[in-house]
Design a protein around this motif. Sequence first.
Motif, mmCIF file in Angstrom:
data_model
loop_
_atom_site.group_PDB
_atom_site.id
_atom_site.type_symbol
_atom_site.label_atom_id
_atom_site.label_comp_id
_atom_site.label_asym_id
_atom_site.label_seq_id
_atom_site.Cartn_x
_atom_site.Cartn_y
_atom_site.Cartn_z
ATOM 1 N N TYR A 26 -15.210 6.434 2.202
ATOM 2 C CA TYR A 26 -14.398 5.530 2.529
ATOM 3 C C TYR A 26 -12.978 7.144 1.703
ATOM 4 O O TYR A 26 -13.197 8.254 1.159
ATOM 5 N N LEU A 34 -10.890 -0.592 5.751
ATOM 6 C CA LEU A 34 -12.743 0.060 5.755
ATOM 7 C C LEU A 34 -13.009 -0.806 6.597
ATOM 8 O O LEU A 34 -14.509 0.246 7.357
ATOM 9 N N HIS A 53 -10.555 3.590 -5.140
ATOM 10 C CA HIS A 53 -11.873 1.982 -4.865
ATOM 11 C C HIS A 53 -11.501 0.794 -6.027
ATOM 12 O O HIS A 53 -12.087 -0.353 -5.337
#
Length: 277
Positions: free
Chosen positions: A59, A77, A191
Amino acid sequence: MTDQASARAARAAEPYARTVRGSGPGLLLAHGAGGSVEANYGPVLPALAAARTTVGVDYPGTGATPRATGPLRLDDLADELVAAADTEGLDRFAVAGYSLGGPVAVRIAARHPGRVTALLLTATFGHPAPQLRLAAETWRTLAAAGDRDAFARFLLPYALSSRALHALTDAEAAAAVRELAATAPPGAGDHADLVTRADVRADLAGITAPTLVVVTTEDRLAPPPAQRELAASIPGAHVAEMATGHLPFAELPDAWGALMVEFLRATDVSGRAFRHS
């Protein structure tokens, strides 16, 4: 430029680093917040790649992927992982999702039901219930403040089971804090922010792929009741429980790898049948 076009342009400007191992049927790997493909799946990659073409992407802000310039989106994602599968020539694939990777994997299975052959979800969630949401909000705040030591001291007790944490000596615990502080990726706060917003409850009832939910029963970050709730919302989902905290790859890597390999092998043979003892 539309929001969708802007997102595509951002992805093109920020290439996602890719990990590809093995050969055979496809298996996509969606990693967790603050992790990477290697950090979360490294200990089990040899077992998974022994009979699979395993493909994962890091990511933004972790591994070799540059940090994003805006908030992360679950769909982006998921799209990047499917795009990696396309690049590797995988028409169909199983998808494994760990922690934040669980919602990513669910979104892929919901959007590409004809391509997903199996779904493996570990230490994950369908939406951020209070315990996880509050922890992720604090994680996000500490990351934004740049206080790596405080970040590591906060997160370590959430990451390990009480049993594993209690087994550490004072020196080992201090070393673990230092390592966590030193290795936290620059995108960890981004995140964590996505964790606070990731909600795939509307996708769960429509999942058609054979699904295994691995409940980490000593998890203090993704509480076991939330993991079981996720499993109950997916038609026909199989549940296996492991006595580990939020890091099965650190506490019980061999057992975790064997469980996923067994499930994949069983679904290869029968399409749906799986029994865990």
